[in-house]
Design a protein around this motif. Structure first.
Motif, short mmCIF file in Angstrom:
data_model
loop_
_atom_site.label_atom_id
_atom_site.label_comp_id
_atom_site.label_asym_id
_atom_site.label_seq_id
_atom_site.Cartn_x
_atom_site.Cartn_y
_atom_site.Cartn_z
N VAL A 177 0.86 -1.18 0.00
CA VAL A 177 0.00 0.00 0.00
C VAL A 177 0.90 1.23 0.00
N ASN A 178 0.69 2.13 -0.96
CA ASN A 178 1.41 3.39 -0.97
C ASN A 178 0.89 4.29 0.14
N MET A 179 1.79 5.07 0.73
CA MET A 179 1.37 5.96 1.81
C MET A 179 2.34 7.13 1.93
N ILE A 180 1.86 8.20 2.54
CA ILE A 180 2.74 9.33 2.84
C ILE A 180 3.77 8.89 3.87
N ASP A 181 5.02 9.23 3.64
CA ASP A 181 6.08 8.90 4.59
C ASP A 181 5.97 9.81 5.82
N PRO A 182 5.46 9.31 6.95
CA PRO A 182 5.25 10.17 8.13
C PRO A 182 6.55 10.63 8.75
N PHE A 183 7.59 9.84 8.63
CA PHE A 183 8.89 10.20 9.21
C PHE A 183 9.51 11.37 8.44
N HIS A 184 9.38 11.35 7.12
CA HIS A 184 9.92 12.44 6.30
C HIS A 184 9.14 13.73 6.54
N GLU B 299 7.54 14.58 9.24
CA GLU B 299 7.87 15.11 10.57
C GLU B 299 9.26 15.74 10.61
N ALA B 300 10.22 15.11 9.92
CA ALA B 300 11.60 15.59 9.98
C ALA B 300 11.82 16.84 9.14
N TYR B 301 11.15 16.93 7.96
CA TYR B 301 11.45 18.01 7.02
C TYR B 301 10.25 18.87 6.65
N GLY B 302 9.02 18.43 7.03
CA GLY B 302 7.83 19.18 6.64
C GLY B 302 7.52 19.03 5.16
N ILE B 303 8.06 17.99 4.53
CA ILE B 303 7.86 17.77 3.09
C ILE B 303 7.09 16.46 2.89
N THR B 304 6.08 16.50 2.03
CA THR B 304 5.27 15.31 1.75
C THR B 304 5.94 14.47 0.67
N THR B 305 6.23 13.22 0.99
CA THR B 305 6.80 12.27 0.03
C THR B 305 6.03 10.96 0.13
N VAL B 306 6.21 10.12 -0.88
CA VAL B 306 5.47 8.87 -0.97
C VAL B 306 6.41 7.69 -0.75
N ASN B 307 5.97 6.73 0.04
CA ASN B 307 6.70 5.48 0.21
C ASN B 307 5.65 4.37 0.28
#
Length: 492
Positions: free
Chosen positions: A233-240, A242-250
């Motif tokens: 399942v694709n999802m927003i990387d919550p760690f990224h 939180e760390a950078y304020g940037i939305t990425t997909v993992n």
């Protein structure tokens, strides 16, 4: 075919990015290669312009720095796990991979058998590889993996694994398929390297999901469709975020394992070099999309093809209803309709008109060619032959293979080879065409069109034999089939 992806830019960007990551870790990087290193036809379908061997070509730019370690699970060896796309077992694919890498001038350092717990098949394969002059290392099953950190990062965990001797700055860890133990192999090597005073690093190269395009982009949805059997399942990387304020997909497996990975890093080297799963990746594919609409449309078509594949698997008894439901949901999210695959309705309408199984094929310029079942040819053979004639500008009524040439082949099949089906399969039809080409100029002209079938779309109104499916694959035709057998028999 419309181009949506800049392949040359990708090769340049990707190799440069990996070189930067090698330097970051003191000139020793273990790079986990997810997906297919070559023959990546999924990527070439959803990113038109991406060449199936792009990742291999990129590695060839780093050949002086790179060596390859191929990992395979002892369990997969023991149960003869198959690659569905190639129809060969994982252990056979290891040999194929070694040959392919060597042919390209890439150095294969060794093979690592993972998750070993005394499997007899693994012992036999190890002996076979060693007889071929290939170095083999054993990594063992660790009880409680991956949560039992105190055991994993100890002399009885990673320390029990054999240390893989490597000699180059970039160690590419690849495998015949998922679940082979690539990540565990990389982390085990880090444990051994740090015990030897080497500050090695780890990174991950996974083409999909693409981290810097939207979560519900059709390209990323097509990845979910392709891995429906794995329940990724694709999802927003919550760690990224939180760390950078940037939305990425993992995707879920990398996100779920990241806290464990952080803890393992901290136990091995004292700190984790990454703040998120996205940080671990080195994929530059998202930066090389040059026509987003082309990639979106190609991905919608891929999800439709995956839907038919999942439905076919249900009929064969190898699929699961949950996979079909998941891909149906993905079709809705991608705003894709089965009607968008033109060859489907064309084949079904032709079946209704002829009263027999039929096939349709879409040519590169959008023309639709059909084929029907006859006494001489199956529908798939007929549609390929008609498509070649259409591409060559040969009138439909012209015979490029005479019926007199086909009948002896049918006699051979029935009388001497024990076949019950007299009609020619696609491979038999092409062989008959090539024989006719020796004396028939029209047959020669038709045969020369075969390469133009690459990337064409086809659909048949019934399920095909493995022989015909393989021939479409060899021709580069993207095939789908209606989920029904031609005849109502229990044994197909």
């Amino acid at each position: 075919m419309k181009i949506g992806f800049d392949n040359e830019k990708y090769l340049k960007l990707q190799s440069e990015h990996i070189k930067e990551r090698i330097k970051k870790f003191g000139n020793k990087l273990y790079l986990e290669f997810g997906g297919k290193l070559f023959d990546d036809f999924h990527a070439s379908r959803v990113l038109p312009g991406f060449e199936p061997d792009s990742k291999l070509r990129m590695l060839m730019q780093l050949r002086d720095q790179a060596e390859i370690v191929i990992v395979i699970s002892a369990g997969d060896i023991d149960k003869n796990k198959m690659r569905g796309d190639l129809g060969i077992t994982y252990d056979e694919d290891v040999l194929r991979l070694i040959d392919s890498f060597r042919e390209k001038g890439l150095y294969v350092g060794s093979v690592c058998i993972t998750q070993y717990s005394g499997q007899e098949g693994a012992d036999l394969f190890k002996k076979h590889l060693e007889n071929l002059g290939i170095r083999v290392y054993i990594h063992y099953t660790i009880p409680g993996y991956p949560s039992n950190l105190s055991l994993i990062v100890s002399d009885e965990g990673y320390g029990k694994n054999e240390y893989i001797e490597t000699s180059r700055p970039l160690v590419v860890v690849t495998a015949p398929g998922p679940g082979s133990g690539k990540m565990a192999t990389c982390l085990s090597q880090l444990y051994h390297e740090y015990k030897r005073g080497v500050s090695a690093g780890y990174a991950k190269f996974e083409t999909f999901p693409i981290w810097n395009i939207p979560l519900k982009h059709p390209v990323n949805l097509a990845y979910e469709a392709a891995t429906a059997d794995l329940n990724d399942v694709n999802m927003i990387d919550p760690f990224h975020l939180e760390a950078y304020g940037i939305t990425t997909v993992n995707y879920n497996r990398d996100v779920e394992i990241f806290p464990v990975l952080q803890a393992i890093f901290e136990k091995i080297i004292g700190t984790c070099p990454y703040k998120s799963p996205t940080d671990m990746g080195v994929n530059m594919a998202g930066n090389c999309i040059v026509d987003d609409e082309v990639c979106k449309e190609a991905s919608r078509q891929e999800i439709i093809r995956r839907y038919y594949k999942s439905k076919d698997a249900m009929v064969y008894g190898t699929g699961k209803e949950d996979e079909v439901f998941k891909i149906e949901l993905l079709l809705k999210q991608a705003h894709a309709s089965l009607d968008e695959r033109k060859v489907v309705n064309a084949s079904l309408e032709y079946e209704e008109a002829t009263g027999a199984p039929a096939a349709a094929l879409e040519l590169p310029d959008g023309r639709i060619v059909t084929g029907k079942t006859s006494d001489l040819l199956g529908a798939s053979s007929a549609v390929v032959l008609n498509a070649l004639k259409e591409l060559a500008g040969i009138a439909h009524e012209v015979h490029v293979i005479s019926p007199e040439a086909i009948r002896p082949i049918q006699e051979l099949k029935i009388k001497y080879l024990g076949s019950k089906n007299p009609r020619l399969h696609t491979d038999e039809t092409l062989i008959a065409l090539s024989v006719s080409a020796a004396s028939n100029p029209d047959a020669r002209l038709a045969l020369e069109q075969c390469r133009k079938l690459k990337n064409c779309q086809a659909h048949t109104s019934v399920l095909l034999s493995d022989v015909d499916i393989l021939e479409f694959r060899k021709l580069g035709v993207d095939l789908t089939c209606e989920p029904k057998f031609e005849k109502k028999k229990l044994y197909q």
